[in-house]
Enzyme design. Structure first.
Site, PDB file in Angstrom:
ATOM      1  N   ASP A  62      -9.092  14.195   8.332  1.00  0.00           N
ATOM      2  CA  ASP A  62      -8.476  13.158   7.492  1.00  0.00           C
ATOM      3  C   ASP A  62      -8.359  13.615   6.039  1.00  0.00           C
ATOM      4  O   ASP A  62      -8.670  12.885   5.111  1.00  0.00           O
ATOM      5  CB  ASP A  62      -9.296  11.868   7.600  1.00  0.00           C
ATOM      6  CG  ASP A  62      -8.632  10.684   6.901  1.00  0.00           C
ATOM      7  OD1 ASP A  62      -7.400  10.698   6.754  1.00  0.00           O
ATOM      8  OD2 ASP A  62      -9.366   9.753   6.514  1.00  0.00           O
ATOM      9  N   HIS A  74       0.835  -1.201   0.000  1.00  0.00           N
ATOM     10  CA  HIS A  74       0.000   0.000   0.000  1.00  0.00           C
ATOM     11  C   HIS A  74       0.875   1.257   0.000  1.00  0.00           C
ATOM     12  O   HIS A  74       0.654   2.171  -0.813  1.00  0.00           O
ATOM     13  CB  HIS A  74      -0.903  -0.027   1.234  1.00  0.00           C
ATOM     14  CG  HIS A  74      -1.714   1.207   1.454  1.00  0.00           C
ATOM     15  ND1 HIS A  74      -3.052   1.282   1.151  1.00  0.00           N
ATOM     16  CD2 HIS A  74      -1.385   2.424   1.965  1.00  0.00           C
ATOM     17  CE1 HIS A  74      -3.513   2.485   1.449  1.00  0.00           C
ATOM     18  NE2 HIS A  74      -2.523   3.206   1.965  1.00  0.00           N
ATOM     19  N   GLU A  75       1.864   1.309   0.886  1.00  0.00           N
ATOM     20  CA  GLU A  75       2.706   2.503   0.954  1.00  0.00           C
ATOM     21  C   GLU A  75       3.556   2.665  -0.306  1.00  0.00           C
ATOM     22  O   GLU A  75       3.739   3.777  -0.810  1.00  0.00           O
ATOM     23  CB  GLU A  75       3.593   2.447   2.198  1.00  0.00           C
ATOM     24  CG  GLU A  75       2.828   2.420   3.513  1.00  0.00           C
ATOM     25  CD  GLU A  75       1.804   3.529   3.643  1.00  0.00           C
ATOM     26  OE1 GLU A  75       2.000   4.605   3.039  1.00  0.00           O
ATOM     27  OE2 GLU A  75       0.791   3.335   4.342  1.00  0.00           O
ATOM     28  N   HIS A  81      -9.657   8.329   3.935  1.00  0.00           N
ATOM     29  CA  HIS A  81      -9.729   6.918   4.307  1.00  0.00           C
ATOM     30  C   HIS A  81     -11.165   6.426   4.445  1.00  0.00           C
ATOM     31  O   HIS A  81     -11.425   5.227   4.307  1.00  0.00           O
ATOM     32  CB  HIS A  81      -8.984   6.678   5.624  1.00  0.00           C
ATOM     33  CG  HIS A  81      -7.501   6.828   5.516  1.00  0.00           C
ATOM     34  ND1 HIS A  81      -6.868   8.034   5.745  1.00  0.00           N
ATOM     35  CD2 HIS A  81      -6.534   5.941   5.206  1.00  0.00           C
ATOM     36  CE1 HIS A  81      -5.561   7.868   5.582  1.00  0.00           C
ATOM     37  NE2 HIS A  81      -5.336   6.613   5.257  1.00  0.00           N
ATOM     38  N   HIS A 125       1.538   4.252  -2.997  1.00  0.00           N
ATOM     39  CA  HIS A 125       1.438   5.708  -2.896  1.00  0.00           C
ATOM     40  C   HIS A 125       2.584   6.365  -3.663  1.00  0.00           C
ATOM     41  O   HIS A 125       2.407   7.419  -4.298  1.00  0.00           O
ATOM     42  CB  HIS A 125       1.497   6.143  -1.433  1.00  0.00           C
ATOM     43  CG  HIS A 125       0.193   6.047  -0.712  1.00  0.00           C
ATOM     44  ND1 HIS A 125      -0.986   6.569  -1.211  1.00  0.00           N
ATOM     45  CD2 HIS A 125      -0.127   5.503   0.493  1.00  0.00           C
ATOM     46  CE1 HIS A 125      -1.967   6.346  -0.346  1.00  0.00           C
ATOM     47  NE2 HIS A 125      -1.478   5.705   0.696  1.00  0.00           N
ATOM     48  N   GLU A 137      -5.739   6.827  -1.931  1.00  0.00           N
ATOM     49  CA  GLU A 137      -5.823   5.745  -0.957  1.00  0.00           C
ATOM     50  C   GLU A 137      -6.344   4.461  -1.592  1.00  0.00           C
ATOM     51  O   GLU A 137      -5.839   3.370  -1.333  1.00  0.00           O
ATOM     52  CB  GLU A 137      -6.751   6.148   0.197  1.00  0.00           C
ATOM     53  CG  GLU A 137      -6.078   6.944   1.284  1.00  0.00           C
ATOM     54  CD  GLU A 137      -4.970   6.162   1.949  1.00  0.00           C
ATOM     55  OE1 GLU A 137      -5.180   4.989   2.317  1.00  0.00           O
ATOM     56  OE2 GLU A 137      -3.871   6.713   2.091  1.00  0.00           O
ATOM     57  N   TYR A 152      -3.639  14.741  -2.325  1.00  0.00           N
ATOM     58  CA  TYR A 152      -4.099  13.989  -1.169  1.00  0.00           C
ATOM     59  C   TYR A 152      -5.131  14.770  -0.362  1.00  0.00           C
ATOM     60  O   TYR A 152      -4.945  15.069   0.811  1.00  0.00           O
ATOM     61  CB  TYR A 152      -2.898  13.607  -0.300  1.00  0.00           C
ATOM     62  CG  TYR A 152      -3.151  12.418   0.595  1.00  0.00           C
ATOM     63  CD1 TYR A 152      -3.412  11.157   0.057  1.00  0.00           C
ATOM     64  CD2 TYR A 152      -3.113  12.553   1.968  1.00  0.00           C
ATOM     65  CE1 TYR A 152      -3.644  10.067   0.866  1.00  0.00           C
ATOM     66  CE2 TYR A 152      -3.342  11.477   2.799  1.00  0.00           C
ATOM     67  CZ  TYR A 152      -3.605  10.228   2.245  1.00  0.00           C
ATOM     68  OH  TYR A 152      -3.820   9.145   3.067  1.00  0.00           O
TER      69      TYR A 152
END
Length: 453
Positions: A257, A160-161, A262, A164, A184, A175
């Site tokens: 957020d 996942h990271e 998210h 990004h 995301e 973002y």
């Protein structure tokens, strides 16, 4: 005397009341802040052909040794044997598998498409409940051991990271808001593709869980997110129910957020899962390939809305266009706009500088992070017995104005609000020493312990 009052954020039910972890205790040094703040999005590269790709890129896992100075001490690099440090070796195995998937299935050599070395850091901070990509590093905390396990444990967290980073070097999705939720979601999509690839599964066989194993056994949870059924991943007496949504009818409007990136990412997550299953075969070869082609195809602007991105995936889907269109329709997104439309800009003007008048109530909010959690605390400035408070609030909030620097994926965002003044929002990596101290005092480990009001 009173104790600062912790309040819940309005858009999420009871789990917000419980403050899981504390704010990052140390601000980054000025040089690192400037470097990250000035980092510009790279232009979209043309994806290389598989024929032109040779050996995979170099990578190095660093050990931060429970500190926050990056990158830390080199612990293991490509070609070296296991170290016996679980987090180091999990990060090493995870990055090798992730790089191999992008290379084999998408013809992409590293996150930049040109074989850039990958730098990872584990054991970041003390009991740090997060993982993030900061524009240079993949960073992983060890978790607090009470709610969260180490963030290297589920391999899809690492994928996942890394994803990004791929997004940053392709469409560069801003973002915030819908473009941030897409950022995301794309990261979750490729993360799930990797998990299924390692398990030898086709799309219809996958469990579509993100972060399975990230919670400790005491937490009633299957995972952090469920792409097939957003909002069902956990339901715990302490944390509450998973608040993610999966349809535009339930879209959450919020400033926390980074605009609910998210929470609302469950909508494009569900669309990807539906498309992948409808197309069949492996997720990475089917919907994964289509989503990737949309990212690099030039029809997805940085501030893309859900509808803009959906149109780009349909345009990239070829014979699978009907299945992809139907997947988006099932989550309430009609593909009608032509690819390449401007969409949402995702940009916001910098906050104004209010006059230094520390009075009324002070509210501190920390939101975001890999888990998408929000915690808040409030205190009446007139009731706190702290002679340094006025000066600290003036330095941290009333005299502060941050440049409109886009937040980094999965890093925390802090919002400081003094009653009657406009809020000051600061990405984690740009916190000043005064802001970090103010957050430390109010949030977990600080509110009740450090201030006797």
């Amino acid at each position: 005397m009173t104790t600062p009052r912790v309040t819940r954020c309005s858009f999420i039910p009871p789990w917000l009341a419980e403050r899981v972890d504390g704010p990052e205790r140390a601000a980054r040094d000025d040089e690192l802040r400037r470097e990250r703040a000035l980092r510009a999005g790279a232009p979209r590269p043309t994806p290389p052909s598989a024929e032109g790709v040779v050996a995979g890129p170099a990578w190095t896992v660093h050990d931060a040794e429970s500190r926050t100075t990056l990158p830390g001490t080199p612990a293991r690099s490509a070609g070296e044997p296991e170290t016996g440090d679980v987090a180091v070796d999990e990060a090493a195995s995870g990055i090798e598998a992730t790089l191999q998937m992008f290379l084999d299935d998408l013809g992409r050599d590293s996150h930049d498409g040109a074989g850039a070395p990958v730098s990872l850091t584990v054991h970041y901070g003390s009991r740090y409940n997060n993982a993030f990509w900061d524009g240079t590093q993949l960073v992983f905390g060890d978790g607090d051991g009470r709610v969260f396990e180490r963030f290297t444990k589920p391999v899809d967290v690492l994928a996942h990271e890394f994803s990004h980073a791929v997004v940053e070097h392709t469409a560069g999705l801003t973002y915030r808001g819908q473009s941030g939720a897409l950022n995301e979601s794309v990261a979750d999509a490729f993360a799930s593709c990797l998990k299924q690839r390692l398990l030898g599964q086709e799309a219809g066989e996958g469990d579509w869980l993100i972060g399975q194993g990230i919670f400790t056994p005491s937490v009633q949870a299957r995972a952090l997110r469920d792409m097939a059924a957003p909002g069902t991943a956990y339901d715990d007496p302490e944390l509450g129910a998973d608040p993610q949504v999966g349809h535009m009818d339930d879209y959450v409007e919020t400033t926390a957020d980074n605009g609910g990136v998210h929470l609302n990412s469950g909508i494009p997550n569900k669309a990807f899962q539906l498309a992948a299953v409808a197309i069949g075969g492996t997720s990475i070869a089917g919907a994964g390939r289509i989503w990737y082609d949309a990212l690099v195809g030039g029809d997805v602007p940085a501030g893309a809305s859900f509808a803009t991105f959906a149109a780009a995936t349909v345009a990239a889907a070829g014979d699978h266009a009907p299945a992809v269109r139907d997947a988006w329709d099932q989550v309430g997104i009609e593909v009608a706009a032509a690819p390449g439309e401007t969409g949402e800009t995702g940009e916001q003007p910098p906050p104004p500088v209010p006059a230094p008048q520390p009075a009324g109530r002070l509210r501190v909010e920390r939101s975001g992070g890999f888990a998408g959690r929000t915690e808040t605390a409030e205190v009446d400035l007139g009731e706190v017995d702290d002679p340094d408070l006025g000066q600290l609030v003036s330095e941290a909030v009333l005299r502060s104005a941050t440049a409109d620097v886009p937040p980094k994926p999965d890093m925390f965002v802090y919002t400081f609000t003094v009653e009657g003044q406009d809020p000051v929002r600061v990405p984690e990596h740009l916190l000043t020493a005064s802001q970090a101290e103010l957050a430390r005092r109010l949030l977990r480990g600080g509110a009740a312990d450090d201030w006797q009001a």
